[in-house]
Design a protein around this motif. Structure first.
Motif, PDB file in Angstrom:
ATOM      1  N   VAL A 173       1.050  -1.186   0.041  1.00 48.78           N
ATOM      2  CA  VAL A 173      -0.104   0.164   0.017  1.00 48.78           C
ATOM      3  C   VAL A 173       0.912   1.213  -0.053  1.00 48.78           C
ATOM      4  O   VAL A 173       2.035   1.217   0.491  1.00 48.78           O
ATOM      5  CB  VAL A 173      -0.974   0.001   1.149  1.00 48.78           C
ATOM      6  CG1 VAL A 173      -1.738  -1.295   1.138  1.00 48.78           C
ATOM      7  CG2 VAL A 173      -0.036   0.007   2.660  1.00 48.78           C
ATOM      8  N   ASP A 174       0.284   2.464  -0.509  1.00 44.33           N
ATOM      9  CA  ASP A 174       0.875   3.672  -0.389  1.00 44.33           C
ATOM     10  C   ASP A 174       0.915   4.457   0.793  1.00 44.33           C
ATOM     11  O   ASP A 174       1.665   5.345   0.927  1.00 44.33           O
ATOM     12  CB  ASP A 174       0.209   4.540  -1.778  1.00 44.33           C
ATOM     13  CG  ASP A 174       0.355   3.918  -2.864  1.00 44.33           C
ATOM     14  OD1 ASP A 174       1.550   3.291  -3.327  1.00 44.33           O
ATOM     15  OD2 ASP A 174      -0.177   4.483  -3.956  1.00 44.33           O
ATOM     16  N   GLU A 175       0.304   3.996   1.751  1.00 46.69           N
ATOM     17  CA  GLU A 175       0.022   4.865   3.168  1.00 46.69           C
ATOM     18  C   GLU A 175       1.484   4.726   3.658  1.00 46.69           C
ATOM     19  O   GLU A 175       1.987   3.651   4.213  1.00 46.69           O
ATOM     20  CB  GLU A 175      -0.980   4.137   3.857  1.00 46.69           C
ATOM     21  CG  GLU A 175      -2.279   3.613   3.158  1.00 46.69           C
ATOM     22  CD  GLU A 175      -2.665   4.946   2.251  1.00 46.69           C
ATOM     23  OE1 GLU A 175      -2.891   6.199   2.394  1.00 46.69           O
ATOM     24  OE2 GLU A 175      -2.797   4.615   1.087  1.00 46.69           O
ATOM     25  N   THR A 176       1.886   5.847   4.423  1.00 47.77           N
ATOM     26  CA  THR A 176       2.977   5.787   5.444  1.00 47.77           C
ATOM     27  C   THR A 176       2.350   5.801   6.868  1.00 47.77           C
ATOM     28  O   THR A 176       3.285   5.269   7.572  1.00 47.77           O
ATOM     29  CB  THR A 176       3.926   7.260   5.148  1.00 47.77           C
ATOM     30  OG1 THR A 176       2.773   8.232   5.170  1.00 47.77           O
ATOM     31  CG2 THR A 176       4.315   7.133   3.494  1.00 47.77           C
ATOM     32  N   ALA A 177       1.270   6.163   7.075  1.00 43.90           N
ATOM     33  CA  ALA A 177       0.797   6.451   8.388  1.00 43.90           C
ATOM     34  C   ALA A 177       0.143   4.751   8.545  1.00 43.90           C
ATOM     35  O   ALA A 177       0.009   3.755   7.772  1.00 43.90           O
ATOM     36  CB  ALA A 177      -0.609   7.005   8.302  1.00 43.90           C
ATOM     37  N   GLU A 178       0.068   4.470   9.810  1.00 46.24           N
ATOM     38  CA  GLU A 178      -0.339   3.150  10.413  1.00 46.24           C
ATOM     39  C   GLU A 178      -1.823   2.873   9.784  1.00 46.24           C
ATOM     40  O   GLU A 178      -2.576   3.701   9.750  1.00 46.24           O
ATOM     41  CB  GLU A 178      -0.344   3.094  11.846  1.00 46.24           C
ATOM     42  CG  GLU A 178       0.941   3.071  12.631  1.00 46.24           C
ATOM     43  CD  GLU A 178       1.560   1.713  12.367  1.00 46.24           C
ATOM     44  OE1 GLU A 178       0.866   0.580  12.439  1.00 46.24           O
ATOM     45  OE2 GLU A 178       2.757   1.785  12.156  1.00 46.24           O
ATOM     46  N   ILE A 179      -1.951   1.807   9.212  1.00 50.87           N
ATOM     47  CA  ILE A 179      -3.234   1.005   9.015  1.00 50.87           C
ATOM     48  C   ILE A 179      -4.239   0.723  10.330  1.00 50.87           C
ATOM     49  O   ILE A 179      -3.612  -0.053  11.235  1.00 50.87           O
ATOM     50  CB  ILE A 179      -3.220  -0.106   8.354  1.00 50.87           C
ATOM     51  CG1 ILE A 179      -2.269   0.295   7.039  1.00 50.87           C
ATOM     52  CG2 ILE A 179      -4.567  -0.746   7.882  1.00 50.87           C
ATOM     53  CD1 ILE A 179      -2.931   0.155   5.576  1.00 50.87           C
ATOM     54  N   PRO A 180      -5.108   1.592  10.426  1.00 44.38           N
ATOM     55  CA  PRO A 180      -5.960   1.244  11.867  1.00 44.38           C
ATOM     56  C   PRO A 180      -6.282  -0.369  12.100  1.00 44.38           C
ATOM     57  O   PRO A 180      -6.355  -1.012  11.032  1.00 44.38           O
ATOM     58  CB  PRO A 180      -7.174   1.990  11.430  1.00 44.38           C
ATOM     59  CG  PRO A 180      -6.817   3.035  10.879  1.00 44.38           C
ATOM     60  CD  PRO A 180      -5.885   2.444   9.602  1.00 44.38           C
ATOM     61  N   LYS A 181      -6.222  -0.641  13.443  1.00 44.20           N
ATOM     62  CA  LYS A 181      -6.432  -2.274  13.762  1.00 44.20           C
ATOM     63  C   LYS A 181      -7.923  -2.546  13.273  1.00 44.20           C
ATOM     64  O   LYS A 181      -8.187  -3.600  13.035  1.00 44.20           O
ATOM     65  CB  LYS A 181      -6.280  -2.165  15.220  1.00 44.20           C
ATOM     66  CG  LYS A 181      -6.762  -3.560  15.681  1.00 44.20           C
ATOM     67  CD  LYS A 181      -6.602  -3.805  17.302  1.00 44.20           C
ATOM     68  CE  LYS A 181      -6.750  -4.866  17.719  1.00 44.20           C
ATOM     69  NZ  LYS A 181      -8.230  -5.604  17.409  1.00 44.20           N
ATOM     70  N   SER A 182      -8.845  -1.460  13.338  1.00 39.67           N
ATOM     71  CA  SER A 182     -10.219  -1.676  12.782  1.00 39.67           C
ATOM     72  C   SER A 182     -10.383  -2.248  11.264  1.00 39.67           C
ATOM     73  O   SER A 182     -10.869  -3.108  10.792  1.00 39.67           O
ATOM     74  CB  SER A 182     -11.332  -0.489  12.820  1.00 39.67           C
ATOM     75  OG  SER A 182     -10.715   0.739  11.966  1.00 39.67           O
ATOM     76  N   VAL A 183      -9.433  -1.956  10.602  1.00 35.60           N
ATOM     77  CA  VAL A 183      -9.130  -2.204   9.118  1.00 35.60           C
ATOM     78  C   VAL A 183      -8.722  -3.777   9.147  1.00 35.60           C
ATOM     79  O   VAL A 183      -9.406  -4.477   8.365  1.00 35.60           O
ATOM     80  CB  VAL A 183      -8.061  -1.094   8.184  1.00 35.60           C
ATOM     81  CG1 VAL A 183      -8.147  -1.789   6.772  1.00 35.60           C
ATOM     82  CG2 VAL A 183      -8.957   0.263   8.303  1.00 35.60           C
TER      83      VAL A 183
END
Length: 70
Positions: A42-52
């Motif tokens: 994925v392109d995200e640099t932020a943490e992927i939320p646990k809810s995801v």
């Protein structure tokens, strides 16, 4: 990575990520017998939320979800 049994669930994983505005850069899939492994970059640099990740874990056939940062 997402470990699954060989069910048609990777569309569900993509739908979940899209709903949470997580952009998929690359998706690799491998199979052996009735097991499959999907690696989603994925392109995200932020943490992927646990809810995801919890939502992905709840998809029928998903055996495990792991986030790996490199």
């Amino acid at each position: 990575g997402v470990q699954t049994c060989a069910l048609p669930i990777f569309g569900s994983v993509g739908t979940i990520l899209g709903r949470h505005k997580v952009n998929i850069a690359n998706f690799a899939l491998g199979r052996e017998g009735d097991r499959a492994l999907g690696v989603v970059n994925v392109d995200e640099t932020a943490e992927i939320p646990k809810s995801v990740t919890d939502e992905i874990r709840a998809v029928t056939g998903v055996r495990d979800v792991k986030i790996v940062r490199v």
